[in-house]
Write a protein that holds these residues in place. Structure first.
Motif, PDB file in Angstrom:
ATOM      1  N   GLY A 173       0.819  -1.247   0.035  1.00 57.30           N
ATOM      2  CA  GLY A 173      -0.035  -0.160  -0.082  1.00 57.30           C
ATOM      3  C   GLY A 173       1.007   1.088  -0.059  1.00 57.30           C
ATOM      4  O   GLY A 173       0.314   2.493  -0.402  1.00 57.30           O
ATOM      5  N   ASP A 174       2.106   1.070   0.552  1.00 56.71           N
ATOM      6  CA  ASP A 174       2.946   2.542   0.429  1.00 56.71           C
ATOM      7  C   ASP A 174       3.174   2.787  -0.979  1.00 56.71           C
ATOM      8  O   ASP A 174       3.138   2.206  -1.907  1.00 56.71           O
ATOM      9  CB  ASP A 174       4.313   2.017   0.923  1.00 56.71           C
ATOM     10  N   GLU A 175       3.231   4.242  -1.283  1.00 55.33           N
ATOM     11  CA  GLU A 175       3.497   4.735  -2.715  1.00 55.33           C
ATOM     12  C   GLU A 175       4.954   5.190  -2.894  1.00 55.33           C
ATOM     13  O   GLU A 175       5.585   5.918  -1.673  1.00 55.33           O
ATOM     14  CB  GLU A 175       2.458   5.948  -2.948  1.00 55.33           C
ATOM     15  N   LEU A 176       5.635   5.016  -3.725  1.00 51.81           N
ATOM     16  CA  LEU A 176       6.941   5.286  -4.084  1.00 51.81           C
ATOM     17  C   LEU A 176       7.167   5.718  -5.503  1.00 51.81           C
ATOM     18  O   LEU A 176       6.053   5.783  -6.374  1.00 51.81           O
ATOM     19  CB  LEU A 176       7.961   4.467  -3.735  1.00 51.81           C
ATOM     20  N   THR A 177       8.183   6.272  -5.952  1.00 48.97           N
ATOM     21  CA  THR A 177       8.420   6.876  -7.303  1.00 48.97           C
ATOM     22  C   THR A 177       9.284   5.887  -8.113  1.00 48.97           C
ATOM     23  O   THR A 177      10.515   5.760  -7.494  1.00 48.97           O
ATOM     24  CB  THR A 177       8.616   8.277  -7.286  1.00 48.97           C
ATOM     25  N   LYS A 178       9.142   5.522  -9.028  1.00 44.83           N
ATOM     26  CA  LYS A 178       9.970   4.789  -9.945  1.00 44.83           C
ATOM     27  C   LYS A 178      11.045   5.683 -10.857  1.00 44.83           C
ATOM     28  O   LYS A 178      10.402   6.517 -11.688  1.00 44.83           O
ATOM     29  CB  LYS A 178       9.165   3.500 -10.830  1.00 44.83           C
ATOM     30  N   ILE A 179      12.077   5.702 -10.517  1.00 47.68           N
ATOM     31  CA  ILE A 179      13.121   6.556 -11.349  1.00 47.68           C
ATOM     32  C   ILE A 179      13.925   5.767 -12.222  1.00 47.68           C
ATOM     33  O   ILE A 179      14.964   6.487 -12.718  1.00 47.68           O
ATOM     34  CB  ILE A 179      13.733   7.437 -10.220  1.00 47.68           C
ATOM     35  N   GLY A 180      13.901   4.414 -12.377  1.00 48.59           N
ATOM     36  CA  GLY A 180      14.711   3.637 -13.073  1.00 48.59           C
ATOM     37  C   GLY A 180      13.900   2.863 -13.938  1.00 48.59           C
ATOM     38  O   GLY A 180      13.140   2.259 -13.304  1.00 48.59           O
ATOM     39  N   GLU A 181      14.165   2.255 -14.957  1.00 47.21           N
ATOM     40  CA  GLU A 181      13.598   1.111 -15.901  1.00 47.21           C
ATOM     41  C   GLU A 181      14.225  -0.189 -15.034  1.00 47.21           C
ATOM     42  O   GLU A 181      15.240  -0.344 -14.584  1.00 47.21           O
ATOM     43  CB  GLU A 181      14.162   1.372 -17.243  1.00 47.21           C
ATOM     44  N   GLU A 182      13.303  -1.001 -15.169  1.00 46.16           N
ATOM     45  CA  GLU A 182      13.250  -2.530 -14.809  1.00 46.16           C
ATOM     46  C   GLU A 182      14.492  -3.027 -15.724  1.00 46.16           C
ATOM     47  O   GLU A 182      14.730  -3.011 -16.912  1.00 46.16           O
ATOM     48  CB  GLU A 182      12.168  -3.400 -15.068  1.00 46.16           C
ATOM     49  N   ASP A 183      15.574  -3.740 -14.955  1.00 48.01           N
ATOM     50  CA  ASP A 183      16.702  -4.513 -15.448  1.00 48.01           C
ATOM     51  C   ASP A 183      16.162  -5.767 -15.991  1.00 48.01           C
ATOM     52  O   ASP A 183      15.012  -6.270 -15.608  1.00 48.01           O
ATOM     53  CB  ASP A 183      17.789  -4.235 -14.823  1.00 48.01           C
ATOM     54  N   ASP A 184      17.096  -6.550 -16.792  1.00 49.30           N
ATOM     55  CA  ASP A 184      16.789  -8.044 -17.188  1.00 49.30           C
ATOM     56  C   ASP A 184      16.716  -9.133 -16.063  1.00 49.30           C
ATOM     57  O   ASP A 184      16.479  -9.994 -16.375  1.00 49.30           O
ATOM     58  CB  ASP A 184      17.766  -8.222 -18.221  1.00 49.30           C
ATOM     59  N   GLN A 185      16.918  -8.232 -14.665  1.00 48.51           N
ATOM     60  CA  GLN A 185      16.983  -9.272 -13.526  1.00 48.51           C
ATOM     61  C   GLN A 185      15.594  -9.009 -12.984  1.00 48.51           C
ATOM     62  O   GLN A 185      15.611  -9.686 -11.706  1.00 48.51           O
ATOM     63  CB  GLN A 185      18.075  -9.339 -13.056  1.00 48.51           C
ATOM     64  N   GLY A 186      14.782  -8.169 -13.050  1.00 46.39           N
ATOM     65  CA  GLY A 186      13.419  -7.812 -12.463  1.00 46.39           C
ATOM     66  C   GLY A 186      13.723  -6.796 -11.390  1.00 46.39           C
ATOM     67  O   GLY A 186      12.784  -7.018 -10.458  1.00 46.39           O
ATOM     68  N   TRP A 187      14.648  -5.845 -11.427  1.00 49.55           N
ATOM     69  CA  TRP A 187      14.898  -4.911 -10.280  1.00 49.55           C
ATOM     70  C   TRP A 187      14.670  -3.548 -10.825  1.00 49.55           C
ATOM     71  O   TRP A 187      15.110  -3.243 -12.093  1.00 49.55           O
ATOM     72  CB  TRP A 187      16.186  -5.043  -9.634  1.00 49.55           C
ATOM     73  N   CYS A 188      14.066  -2.586 -10.049  1.00 50.32           N
ATOM     74  CA  CYS A 188      13.851  -1.365 -10.534  1.00 50.32           C
ATOM     75  C   CYS A 188      14.514  -0.386  -9.398  1.00 50.32           C
ATOM     76  O   CYS A 188      14.611  -0.791  -8.161  1.00 50.32           O
ATOM     77  CB  CYS A 188      12.374  -1.061 -10.636  1.00 50.32           C
ATOM     78  N   LYS A 189      14.962   0.833  -9.909  1.00 53.86           N
ATOM     79  CA  LYS A 189      15.570   1.697  -8.911  1.00 53.86           C
ATOM     80  C   LYS A 189      14.134   2.843  -8.772  1.00 53.86           C
ATOM     81  O   LYS A 189      13.453   3.210  -9.371  1.00 53.86           O
ATOM     82  CB  LYS A 189      16.424   2.794  -9.759  1.00 53.86           C
ATOM     83  N   GLY A 190      13.908   3.050  -7.424  1.00 55.24           N
ATOM     84  CA  GLY A 190      12.764   3.741  -7.048  1.00 55.24           C
ATOM     85  C   GLY A 190      13.260   4.827  -5.806  1.00 55.24           C
ATOM     86  O   GLY A 190      14.425   4.665  -5.097  1.00 55.24           O
TER      87      GLY A 190
END
Length: 443
Positions: free
Chosen positions: A407-424
């Motif tokens: 339920g927490d909201e955050l901001t995605k600031i990087g595209e998903e890499d090929d291993q399924g991780w995003c920067k936020g």
């Protein structure tokens, strides 16, 4: 006894009920009974407001402290024991609201209906019962009061005659003592004395006769007054008995100690608190936040020339139950495994094994600089800012990972890499990595 019967108490010499007009106190008791009904209704109404206010304060207190406890650092069985105080307050609040409803819905209404049936207002004011009581006593007292008035008149006449007789006798005596006594005057004074004596005797006889007649009326007077009095004694008896019954019902509604639900609340509270086990709480904390936690200790990782990019140590972590991270090796018979690598000769080889290499350091999204911040010296990338919401709880296990709740909201600031991780970036400003499939875009 003295006084006159003219509808009000005049020259009452005694506080006795039998005095003329003193029945008014018994008549007034009828009006007092109606007033007491109003007072008791007000009393019950005020107590009901107190019960409601107390219930609301209990409920608000319970909710506020439940939030404090849930957000606070307390953990384990002691947290449940502490929270049980809030549960007790909420349940007792419900019982006090029921008390309030019973006081107003049952007791107050019952008293209001009884008052309406017992006291009937007249068009000209006052109550029918008050007028009936006054008329009954007035009728019972009228013959005796009338004779009493006659006796009072006879008494005054007799006393007046006695006074005249004494005055005439005094004049005669003085006349005899004078030296120039006139026989004619002396005779007249003597005749006046005799006449006054005769008048005094007549008024005395009339006074005594009037008293005898009054005494004869007294037993009937007492009987009639007793009958009327008993009638209104019974009327008051009904009110007293009804009030006693009503007060007992109020007591039963107020007495929560006799309510099995009230007792059960405190039995449950006691059991919950008694179940607190310090050893279990310490054991839980050790397993979840202490040395008992599992650890992905560094191991030798082989290198494969055909592996385009390596996985960091986080690739071996398990996501929350029911969630699968793409590109992360998982264990278990029902979990997908890493695909096997095929060499130039078409022969299946070993599974892809993540490795650490200098070449991969620049491309590895999990690498950190010497200051411990994994994002300060990374190559610049196109600005990305997409609001997302967490679908599941996630607790970062490494320095460069974020921790959040469902339920927490955050901001995605990087595209998903090929291993399924995003920067936020969290609302608090913390920047880190998170599993891409743990969140969804906010539409």
């Amino acid at each position: 006894m003295s006084g006159s019967y003219d509808g009000s108490m005049i020259d009452v010499s005694s506080d006795s009920f039998w005095e003329v007009g003193n029945y008014k106190r018994t008549v007034k008791r009828v009006d007092d009974g109606n007033r007491l009904c109003n007072d008791l209704m007000t009393c019950i109404h005020e107590r009901a407001r107190i019960e409601k206010s107390y219930a609301q304060q209990l409920n608000e207190w319970g909710k506020r402290w439940r939030q404090v406890i849930e957000k606070g650092p307390q953990y384990g069985m002691l947290e449940r024991a502490w929270s049980s105080l809030c549960t007790e307050a909420e349940k007792v609040s419900e019982l006090h609201m029921e008390v309030k409803a019973a006081l107003m819905g049952e007791d107050h209404e019952k008293l209001k209906n009884w008052q309406r049936d017992a006291y009937h207002k007249q068009m000209i004011g006052g109550f029918k019962e008050t007028k009936e009581a006054d008329d009954g006593f007035r009728k019972a007292q009228k013959p005796w009061a009338k004779k009493l008035k006659e006796v009072e008149t006879m008494k005054k006449s007799y006393h007046s005659a006695c006074k005249e007789e004494k005055l005439a006798a005094s004049r005669e005596t003085n006349s005899k003592l004078e030296s120039n006594n006139n026989p004619e005057t002396q005779k007249k004074l003597q005749e006046k004395v005799e006449k006054c004596q005769q008048e005094a005797q007549k008024t005395k006889e009339r006074y005594e006769k009037s008293l005898e007649e009054l005494d004869k009326l007294t037993p009937q007077y007492m009987e009639n007054m007793e009958q009327v009095f008993e009638q209104w004694q019974q009327f008051e008896d009904k009110r007293i008995r009804f009030f006693k019954e009503l007060l007992m019902e109020v007591k039963q509604h107020l007495d929560l100690s006799a309510n099995h639900r009230f007792q059960a609340i405190y039995h449950t509270l006691e059991d919950t608190i008694a179940a607190t086990d310090a050893d279990e709480d310490l054991k839980w904390f050790r397993s979840n936040h202490g040395p008992g936690m599992p650890m992905n200790w560094p191991q030798f990782e082989d290198w494969s020339i055909d592996l385009n990019r390596t996985l960091s140590r986080r690739g071996t972590k398990k996501p929350s139950e029911g969630v699968t991270l793409t590109g992360i090796s998982q264990t278990g018979a029902d979990q997908p495994v890493q695909p096997l690598e095929t060499n130039d000769s078409g022969v299946s080889g070993v599974a892809r094994t993540p490795d650490w290499s200098d070449e991969d350091t620049a491309a590895n999204p999990f690498s950190a600089n010497g200051d411990g911040n994994p994002f300060e010296d990374e190559p610049t990338s196109p600005v990305l800012s997409v609001p997302v919401r967490a679908l599941y709880d996630y607790e970062g296990q490494e320095q460069d990972e974020l921790t959040f709740k469902a339920g927490d909201e955050l901001t995605k600031i990087g595209e998903e890499d090929d291993q399924g991780w995003c920067k936020g970036r969290l609302k608090g400003g913390q920047i880190g990595l998170y599993p891409a499939n743990y969140v969804e875009d906010i539409q």
